[in-house]
Design a protein around this motif. Structure first.
Motif, PDB file in Angstrom:
ATOM      1  N   SER A 135      -5.709   0.198   8.299  1.00 22.64           N
ATOM      2  CA  SER A 135      -6.442  -0.131   7.066  1.00 22.64           C
ATOM      3  C   SER A 135      -6.035  -1.474   6.480  1.00 22.64           C
ATOM      4  CB  SER A 135      -6.218   0.921   5.970  1.00 22.64           C
ATOM      5  OG  SER A 135      -6.052   2.162   6.505  1.00 22.64           O
ATOM      6  N   THR A 136      -4.740  -1.785   6.530  1.00 22.49           N
ATOM      7  CA  THR A 136      -4.279  -3.065   5.979  1.00 22.49           C
ATOM      8  C   THR A 136      -4.965  -4.217   6.711  1.00 22.49           C
ATOM      9  OG1 THR A 136      -2.126  -2.061   5.566  1.00 22.49           O
ATOM     10  CG2 THR A 136      -2.210  -4.461   5.477  1.00 22.49           C
ATOM     11  N   LEU A 137      -5.026  -4.113   8.039  1.00 26.34           N
ATOM     12  CA  LEU A 137      -5.620  -5.199   8.821  1.00 26.34           C
ATOM     13  C   LEU A 137      -7.120  -5.322   8.614  1.00 26.34           C
ATOM     14  CD1 LEU A 137      -3.554  -5.124  12.101  1.00 26.34           C
ATOM     15  CD2 LEU A 137      -3.662  -6.931  10.403  1.00 26.34           C
ATOM     16  N   LEU A 180      11.379  -3.899   8.629  1.00 24.74           N
ATOM     17  CA  LEU A 180      10.647  -2.682   8.233  1.00 24.74           C
ATOM     18  C   LEU A 180      11.450  -1.863   7.233  1.00 24.74           C
ATOM     19  CD1 LEU A 180      10.022  -2.783  11.721  1.00 24.74           C
ATOM     20  CD2 LEU A 180       8.240  -1.401  10.695  1.00 24.74           C
ATOM     21  N   ASP A 181      10.754  -1.365   6.216  1.00 31.78           N
ATOM     22  CA  ASP A 181      11.459  -0.649   5.160  1.00 31.78           C
ATOM     23  C   ASP A 181      11.028   0.814   5.041  1.00 31.78           C
ATOM     24  OD1 ASP A 181       8.803  -1.258   4.046  1.00 31.78           O
ATOM     25  OD2 ASP A 181       9.640  -0.472   2.181  1.00 31.78           O
ATOM     26  N   TYR A 182      11.878   1.550   4.343  1.00 37.47           N
ATOM     27  CA  TYR A 182      11.470   2.825   3.789  1.00 37.47           C
ATOM     28  C   TYR A 182      11.837   2.722   2.315  1.00 37.47           C
ATOM     29  CZ  TYR A 182      11.330   7.701   2.442  1.00 37.47           C
ATOM     30  OH  TYR A 182      11.041   8.872   1.789  1.00 37.47           O
ATOM     31  N   SER A 238       0.826  -1.205   0.000  1.00 38.42           N
ATOM     32  CA  SER A 238       0.000   0.000   0.000  1.00 38.42           C
ATOM     33  C   SER A 238       0.855   1.248   0.000  1.00 38.42           C
ATOM     34  CB  SER A 238      -0.933   0.026   1.217  1.00 38.42           C
ATOM     35  OG  SER A 238      -0.207   0.367   2.369  1.00 38.42           O
ATOM     36  N   TYR A 239       2.076   1.107   0.504  1.00 39.08           N
ATOM     37  CA  TYR A 239       2.849   2.306   0.779  1.00 39.08           C
ATOM     38  C   TYR A 239       3.530   2.982  -0.389  1.00 39.08           C
ATOM     39  CZ  TYR A 239       2.376   3.185   5.650  1.00 39.08           C
ATOM     40  OH  TYR A 239       1.891   3.569   6.851  1.00 39.08           O
ATOM     41  N   GLY A 240       3.860   2.251  -1.438  1.00 41.39           N
ATOM     42  CA  GLY A 240       4.687   2.852  -2.470  1.00 41.39           C
ATOM     43  C   GLY A 240       5.990   3.259  -1.809  1.00 41.39           C
ATOM     44  N   ASN A 297       3.493   7.862   4.122  1.00 39.82           N
ATOM     45  CA  ASN A 297       2.060   7.921   4.400  1.00 39.82           C
ATOM     46  C   ASN A 297       1.346   6.859   3.586  1.00 39.82           C
ATOM     47  OD1 ASN A 297       1.602  10.178   6.224  1.00 39.82           O
ATOM     48  ND2 ASN A 297       2.554  11.358   4.570  1.00 39.82           N
ATOM     49  N   SER A 298       0.486   6.101   4.260  1.00 39.14           N
ATOM     50  CA  SER A 298      -0.227   5.039   3.561  1.00 39.14           C
ATOM     51  C   SER A 298      -1.090   5.624   2.459  1.00 39.14           C
ATOM     52  CB  SER A 298      -1.111   4.284   4.558  1.00 39.14           C
ATOM     53  OG  SER A 298      -1.864   3.338   3.871  1.00 39.14           O
ATOM     54  N   SER A 299      -1.108   4.937   1.307  1.00 38.32           N
ATOM     55  CA  SER A 299      -1.951   5.401   0.209  1.00 38.32           C
ATOM     56  C   SER A 299      -3.411   5.060   0.509  1.00 38.32           C
ATOM     57  CB  SER A 299      -1.519   4.731  -1.096  1.00 38.32           C
ATOM     58  OG  SER A 299      -1.724   3.342  -0.991  1.00 38.32           O
ATOM     59  N   GLU A 303       2.135  -9.190  11.816  1.00 40.37           N
ATOM     60  CA  GLU A 303       2.354  -7.923  11.102  1.00 40.37           C
ATOM     61  C   GLU A 303       3.586  -7.225  11.682  1.00 40.37           C
ATOM     62  OE1 GLU A 303       2.251  -6.119   8.692  1.00 40.37           O
ATOM     63  OE2 GLU A 303       0.484  -4.831   8.611  1.00 40.37           O
ATOM     64  N   ASP A 304       4.292  -6.483  10.848  1.00 32.49           N
ATOM     65  CA  ASP A 304       5.442  -5.746  11.370  1.00 32.49           C
ATOM     66  C   ASP A 304       4.992  -4.555  12.212  1.00 32.49           C
ATOM     67  OD1 ASP A 304       4.498  -4.331   9.140  1.00 32.49           O
ATOM     68  OD2 ASP A 304       6.453  -4.045   8.213  1.00 32.49           O
ATOM     69  N   ILE A 305       4.129  -3.720  11.622  1.00 33.66           N
ATOM     70  CA  ILE A 305       3.686  -2.528  12.349  1.00 33.66           C
ATOM     71  C   ILE A 305       2.261  -2.173  11.939  1.00 33.66           C
ATOM     72  CG2 ILE A 305       4.889  -1.036  10.650  1.00 33.66           C
ATOM     73  CD1 ILE A 305       5.393   0.934  13.021  1.00 33.66           C
ATOM     74  N   VAL A 306       1.438  -1.877  12.932  1.00 31.50           N
ATOM     75  CA  VAL A 306       0.069  -1.434  12.650  1.00 31.50           C
ATOM     76  C   VAL A 306       0.062   0.080  12.773  1.00 31.50           C
ATOM     77  CG1 VAL A 306      -2.361  -1.641  13.266  1.00 31.50           C
ATOM     78  CG2 VAL A 306      -0.815  -3.564  13.678  1.00 31.50           C
ATOM     79  N   ASP A 307      -0.344   0.740  11.697  1.00 34.48           N
ATOM     80  CA  ASP A 307      -0.327   2.206  11.661  1.00 34.48           C
ATOM     81  C   ASP A 307      -1.772   2.712  11.637  1.00 34.48           C
ATOM     82  OD1 ASP A 307       0.432   4.833  11.324  1.00 34.48           O
ATOM     83  OD2 ASP A 307       1.225   4.595   9.308  1.00 34.48           O
ATOM     84  N   THR A 308      -2.340   2.982  10.462  1.00 38.14           N
ATOM     85  CA  THR A 308      -3.738   3.428  10.403  1.00 38.14           C
ATOM     86  C   THR A 308      -4.689   2.278  10.716  1.00 38.14           C
ATOM     87  OG1 THR A 308      -3.988   2.888   8.054  1.00 38.14           O
ATOM     88  CG2 THR A 308      -3.201   5.112   8.589  1.00 38.14           C
TER      89      THR A 308
END
Ligand code: IMP
Ligand code: MG
Length: 172
Positions: free
Chosen positions: A103-105, A155-157, A66-68, A72-74, A96-101
């Motif tokens: 939405s993925t979950l 985790l990536d950037y 989702s991230y590109g 910021n999540s797309s 999961e590595d990290i839960v942010d917004t």
């Protein structure tokens, strides 16, 4: 090259992962458990976590993106790999590595529910609260953080830094 601020050391991460694994092993004692890792970020965490479990498990992966290359999540989630294992009537633990917004979950839980598992719970290395939009409960988390963009230990950037053995905060 970005500036990386060290946050969590290798040994500290490993001890915490082992502690969470002990809790999971106790909670799922005598039940059939399938670990479903979310690619690509979760594979390092999952590989350490599953080797600390003392119960038999099946292992599968699901691919999302989702991230590109932004932090910021797309908000739009693409499924890049489907499940291989039949999870019908089985207990599923999403890794999961990290839960942010969240939405993925939300998207993945709905997707997994369509295969009629017995239960679905969530285990995340990091539970980041600041940008949470969805009403998601993380059942097992190693660390809760308020904000920041973290890299390393899977985790990536923009697909970089996954191979770092420790966790860093990325200074943007
Ligand atoms: P969500 O859908 O907003 O919860 O985003 C979850 C996904 O975004 C995770 O699986 C990560 O791949 C990525 N992500 C969110 N925050 C970070 C971060 O701080 N570092 C690296 N990836 C992150
Ligand atoms: Mg990612």
């Amino acid at each position: 090259m970005h500036e990386l601020i060290p946050l969590l050391k290798k040994d500290v991460i490993y001890m915490r992962v082992a502690e969470v694994a002990r809790k999971i092993s106790a909670d799922y004692k005598d039940s059939e458990l399938v670990l479903v890792g979310i690619l690509k970020g979760a594979f390092v965490f999952m590989s350490d976590l599953m080797r600390c479990l003392t119960i038999p498990v099946e292992v599968d992966f699901i691919g999302t993106s989702s991230y590109g290359s932004d932090t910021n999540s797309s908000g739009k989630i693409n499924l890049t790999k489907q499940l291989d294992i039949n999870i019908k009537n089985k207990n599923v633990l999403i890794i999961e590595d990290i839960v942010d917004t969240g939405s993925t979950l939300v998207y993945l839980i709905n997707y997994l529910k369509s295969f009629a598992p017995k239960s679905i719970k969530i285990c995340a290395l990091l539970d980041k609260h600041e940008r949470r939009k969805a009403d998601i409960k993380v059942d097992y988390s190693c660390y809760v953080i308020e904000s920041g963009f973290l890299v390393g230990y899977g985790l990536d950037y923009a697909e970089k830094y996954r191979n770092l053995p420790e966790i860093y905060q990325l200074k943007l």
